[in-house]
Design an enzyme around this catalytic site. Sequence first.
Site, PDB file in Angstrom:
ATOM      1  CB  CYS A 142      -0.947  -0.059   1.188  1.00  0.00           C
ATOM      2  SG  CYS A 142      -2.239   1.199   1.213  1.00  0.00           S
ATOM      3  CG  HIS A 199      -5.601  -1.938  -1.829  1.00  0.00           C
ATOM      4  ND1 HIS A 199      -4.501  -1.540  -2.565  1.00  0.00           N
ATOM      5  CD2 HIS A 199      -5.473  -1.331  -0.619  1.00  0.00           C
ATOM      6  CE1 HIS A 199      -3.762  -0.739  -1.830  1.00  0.00           C
ATOM      7  NE2 HIS A 199      -4.318  -0.603  -0.641  1.00  0.00           N
ATOM      8  CG  ASP A 226      -5.550  -2.236  -5.689  1.00  0.00           C
ATOM      9  OD1 ASP A 226      -6.303  -1.351  -5.245  1.00  0.00           O
ATOM     10  OD2 ASP A 226      -4.388  -2.413  -5.265  1.00  0.00           O
TER      11      ASP A 226
END
Length: 275
Positions: free
Chosen positions: A132, A225, A194
């Site tokens: 991330c 994600h 994602d």
Amino acid sequence: MLVNKTFHDVPTKNGGSIRIFVISPVIPDYPQAKFPGVVVFSEIYQVTGPVERFAGQIASQGFVVACPSVYHEFQGPEPIPYDTEGEHCTDRGNNYKVEKAVEAYDEDASISIDLLASLENCNGRIAATGMCLGGHLAFRAAFHPRVLATVCFFATDIHSNTLGKGKKDDTLIKVRQGDLKDKGELVMIFGKQDTHVPRDGRDLIRATLEDANIPVSFLEVQAQHAFVRDEQSKGRWDAALTRSLFTFMMEVFERTVGRDLGPRVAVSKELEHVC
């Protein structure tokens, strides 16, 4: 291997300090053993349980791992909870992400790399990874000359150049300028579902790297994600896929920093077209 955990509080240019958690492999009866190092950059929640477990698995493979607390300008090293409402929330992590200057993120990376290189149990061969926000920070760490390999999991804000204060980072600009030329090996991993990095964003990152002739492995998998997060992933954790990609990452690290390869000598040779 067995591992142990400690931390170092290192001064920063802003007058404060950054806490860097260090997880090290331990081989009984070999107190002078040396290992390569890996910097693990966290999500927007700092060093949470999932991040520490991820780092611990790397350490247990024979790597000294440093996990910096990225929001030391705003709070202590404690993790931000994964909830989405109230004072302790995802919003806090996202707000900090764009209040902090990009130069401060880069300083944190340099401090973490230098710390690893200074440790008696580290041989100075350094890699980086993250997820991330941490995937983007790992990507920027790849510009550092000491970083020999980087694996980025679902790195955010690269395609939109919105990291840091002012939401205007220069990550892809630096790639276009050649700042990754002759640096370490790079791996980019994204989930095709994602929502944080849509297809056009992934295509932009891939095209920019390939146009710059960067040796990159670009993996797109069937995942959302945060699929490596084993706690409060909001239904996105994929343990089997995480295990597979962890193995892929370790192959890269073992090949690039796990051995002393000597100086790099680039040999340009046209590949033979054979069946």
